[in-house]
Scaffold this active site. Structure first.
Site, short mmCIF file in Angstrom:
data_model
loop_
_atom_site.label_atom_id
_atom_site.label_comp_id
_atom_site.label_asym_id
_atom_site.label_seq_id
_atom_site.Cartn_x
_atom_site.Cartn_y
_atom_site.Cartn_z
N GLU A 60 12.42 46.34 -13.31
CA GLU A 60 11.91 47.62 -12.88
C GLU A 60 12.16 48.73 -13.47
OE1 GLU A 60 13.17 50.51 -9.18
OE2 GLU A 60 13.58 48.25 -8.99
N LYS A 89 13.80 46.05 0.32
CA LYS A 89 14.85 46.47 -0.31
C LYS A 89 15.57 47.36 0.83
CE LYS A 89 15.17 50.57 -3.62
NZ LYS A 89 14.36 51.36 -4.63
#
Length: 219
Positions: free
Chosen positions: A47, A135
Site C-alpha cells: 500500500e 481495517k
C-alpha cells in the site's frame, strides 16, 4: 497464462502472509529497492498512501515489478482517487475511514477494498457496501477485546485487520482475539530507512506471524 484477479491475490496473501506493508512517504525512486526488500521475504500486500510523493508513479512501478503482489493505495478519500489508482494499475484501495462511495467505486472496478472502521455501525455499513475486509483504525484506540466483540456480530468470515501501532511483539494478542491480518506502517518502513533495514524489519514481522525467531543479521 492467466493472471490472478485482485481478489485471488488478496485471498492468497491472507492464507500465507496477511500483512499489508504501508509505505507512507515512499518515493518512486526507491520503490524498486524497498519493494524488493519487502516482497522477496514474502510480503504480497503493498500500500502506497496517496499523501506520499508522486504515489501513482510508485504504484505503477511496483505493479509492473511485482505482478503477483496486490499493489494499491492508502488514504483514499473519494471515488475520483479510486479511479486514479485504478488507472495507475493499482488493485487495492485502503482508507482511514468508511465512505460508501469509495467502497462502491472500488468494487465496481474489481478492486480489493479495505475501509477503516471503529464502530459496529461503520463496520456493518462497510460490509453492506461490498468491502472486501475491514481495517480497524486506529488500533491504538481499540483493543483485542474490540476485535473479539466485533467479530461476534459481523458476518462469519469477515476479515478484520488492526492498523496502527502494530509491532512484532503485540501481534499475538490481536490474533488470539480473531484478527486475521494487520497493516504495518512505520515499524516496517518510514522515509529515510534503508532497504537493508526495511528487509530486517520485514523478516521480524514474518517471524512474529509464523511464531518463529528471525535469524540475526550478520553485519
Amino acid at each position: 497464462m492467466n493472471r490472478m484477479t485482485p481478489l485471488e491475490k488478496f485471498t492468497g496473501a491472507m492464507h500465507t502472509l496477511p500483512l499489508v506493508a504501508i509505505l507512507r512517504g515512499l518515493t518512486p525512486g526507491e520503490a524498486a529497492a524497498i519493494g524488493d526488500a519487502i516482497v522477496q521475504p514474502g510480503f504480497r500486500l503493498l500500500e502506497v498512501p496517496l499523501n506520499s510523493p508522486d504515489p501513482y508513479a510508485s504504484i505503477a512501478s511496483m505493479r509492473d515489478r511485482f505482478p503477483d503482489a496486490l499493489v494499491g493505495a492508502g488514504t483514499v478519500l473519494d471515488a475520483r482517487r479510486v479511479r486514479e489508482v485504478h488507472a495507475a494499475g493499482g488493485e487495492l484501495i485502503v482508507s482511514p475511514n468508511f465512505d460508501a462511495d469509495v467502497v462502491r467505486e472500488a468494487v465496481n472496478l474489481g478492486m480489493v477494498c479495505l475501509p477503516g472502521v471503529m464502530t459496529p455501525t461503520e463496520a456493518f455499513g462497510a460490509v453492506a457496501a461490498g468491502a472486501t475486509g475491514l481495517k480497524l483504525f486506529p488500533a491504538e484506540l481499540a483493543s483485542p477485546a474490540v476485535v473479539k466483540a466485533l467479530l461476534a456480530v459481523l458476518p462469519k468470515g469477515t476479515p478484520l485487520m488492526p492498523v496502527g501501532g502494530i509491532t512484532p511483539h503485540n501481534m499475538a494478542e490481536w490474533r488470539a482475539a480473531g484478527a486475521v491480518g494487520f497493516g504495518i506502517g512505520s515499524a516496517l518502513y518510514k522515509p529515510g530507512k534503508s532497504a537493508v533495514a526495511v528487509r530486517e524489519s520485514a523478516l521480524e514481522f514474518i517471524a512474529a506471524h509464523e511464531g518463529t525467531t528471525p535469524i540475526p543479521h550478520v553485519r
